[in-house]
Design a protein around this motif. Structure first.
Motif, short mmCIF file in Angstrom:
data_model
loop_
_atom_site.label_atom_id
_atom_site.label_comp_id
_atom_site.label_asym_id
_atom_site.label_seq_id
_atom_site.Cartn_x
_atom_site.Cartn_y
_atom_site.Cartn_z
N ASN A 149 13.27 17.57 -8.29
CA ASN A 149 13.82 16.32 -8.81
C ASN A 149 15.20 16.05 -8.20
OD1 ASN A 149 14.70 14.12 -10.23
ND2 ASN A 149 14.06 14.89 -12.22
N LEU A 150 15.24 15.14 -7.23
CA LEU A 150 16.49 14.83 -6.54
C LEU A 150 17.56 14.30 -7.50
CD1 LEU A 150 15.13 13.23 -3.25
CD2 LEU A 150 15.76 15.62 -3.70
N ALA A 151 17.15 13.57 -8.54
CA ALA A 151 18.12 13.06 -9.52
C ALA A 151 18.69 14.21 -10.35
CB ALA A 151 17.46 12.02 -10.42
N GLY A 152 17.87 15.17 -10.71
CA GLY A 152 18.34 16.34 -11.43
C GLY A 152 19.30 17.16 -10.59
N ILE A 153 19.00 17.27 -9.32
CA ILE A 153 19.88 17.99 -8.40
C ILE A 153 21.22 17.28 -8.31
CG2 ILE A 153 20.18 18.64 -5.96
CD1 ILE A 153 17.04 19.04 -5.94
N ALA A 154 21.19 15.94 -8.26
CA ALA A 154 22.44 15.16 -8.20
C ALA A 154 23.27 15.36 -9.47
CB ALA A 154 22.12 13.67 -8.01
N LEU A 155 22.61 15.39 -10.63
CA LEU A 155 23.35 15.64 -11.87
C LEU A 155 23.94 17.05 -11.89
CD1 LEU A 155 21.20 14.05 -14.73
CD2 LEU A 155 23.37 13.22 -13.79
N ALA A 156 23.16 18.03 -11.44
CA ALA A 156 23.64 19.41 -11.43
C ALA A 156 24.87 19.58 -10.54
CB ALA A 156 22.52 20.34 -10.99
N GLY B 64 0.82 -1.20 0.00
CA GLY B 64 0.00 0.00 0.00
C GLY B 64 0.85 1.26 0.00
N ARG B 65 2.14 1.10 0.12
CA ARG B 65 3.05 2.24 0.14
C ARG B 65 4.00 2.12 -1.06
NH1 ARG B 65 5.16 5.91 4.20
NH2 ARG B 65 7.31 6.39 3.67
N ARG B 66 3.91 3.08 -1.95
CA ARG B 66 4.77 3.06 -3.13
C ARG B 66 6.15 3.62 -2.80
NH1 ARG B 66 -0.04 4.77 -6.61
NH2 ARG B 66 -0.51 2.80 -7.59
N THR B 67 7.14 3.05 -3.42
CA THR B 67 8.50 3.53 -3.30
C THR B 67 8.76 4.55 -4.39
OG1 THR B 67 9.23 1.42 -2.38
CG2 THR B 67 10.92 2.86 -3.30
N LYS B 68 9.29 5.71 -4.03
CA LYS B 68 9.57 6.77 -4.99
C LYS B 68 10.99 6.63 -5.53
CE LYS B 68 6.63 10.17 -2.70
NZ LYS B 68 6.61 11.46 -2.00
N LEU B 69 11.10 6.77 -6.84
CA LEU B 69 12.39 6.84 -7.50
C LEU B 69 12.39 8.10 -8.35
CD1 LEU B 69 11.56 3.52 -7.70
CD2 LEU B 69 13.94 3.52 -8.40
N PHE B 70 13.40 8.93 -8.17
CA PHE B 70 13.57 10.15 -8.96
C PHE B 70 14.53 9.82 -10.10
CE2 PHE B 70 12.46 11.34 -4.70
CZ PHE B 70 11.61 12.43 -4.85
N PHE B 71 14.25 10.32 -11.30
CA PHE B 71 15.13 10.05 -12.44
C PHE B 71 15.37 11.32 -13.24
CE2 PHE B 71 10.91 9.54 -14.27
CZ PHE B 71 11.03 10.07 -15.54
N ASP B 72 16.55 11.40 -13.83
CA ASP B 72 16.87 12.52 -14.71
C ASP B 72 18.03 12.11 -15.61
OD1 ASP B 72 16.43 15.07 -15.76
OD2 ASP B 72 17.89 16.00 -14.44
#
Length: 129
Positions: free
Chosen positions: A117-124, A4-12
């Protein structure tokens, strides 16, 4: 059985220049999975490859009920079937994404702003100005 709890994945994904060398990032539970060299292509290729990488990361980590969060309107709308792929390359990415999506209990893909977007922040962070 889903909890019932979805896991979030951020992508960029991105490339420098466009077209150019592709890099992608996925963030799952605070851990960044970075792919520095995904070959050569466009920003659209990079965004699709990041979404595909997110599915691979989810599978490798045993996640079954996921929501993918990205800032690419193109990828989100094409993956959700609300926009068509206008090139053979984009259709190939969409087909690969759909193939990898089988076997999950639930997958959602949603658009979020670039600043969230945490993935975008990581790329930046890899390319300080």
């Amino acid at each position: 059985m889903p909890s019932g709890r979805r896991t979030k994945l951020f992508f960029d994904g991105g490339c420098r220049p466009n077209p150019g060398a592709i890099e992608c990032a996925v963030v799952l539970k605070g851990v960044t999975y970075y792919q520095p060299d995904y070959g050569h292509g466009t920003n659209s290729d990079a965004e699709w490859l990041a979404a595909i990488q997110a599915l691979e990361v989810a599978r490798q980590n045993g996640e079954r009920d996921i929501v993918l969060l990205g800032d690419s309107t193109l990828v989100v709308t094409q993956a959700n079937g609300t926009a068509r792929c206008r090139t053979a390359a984009l259709e190939a990415h969409r087909a690969r994404f759909a193939e990898l999506a089988h076997g999950f209990d639930s997958i959602r893909i949603r658009h979020i702003g670039r600043a969230q977007n945490l993935a975008g922040i990581a790329l930046a962070r890899r390319h300080p100005r």
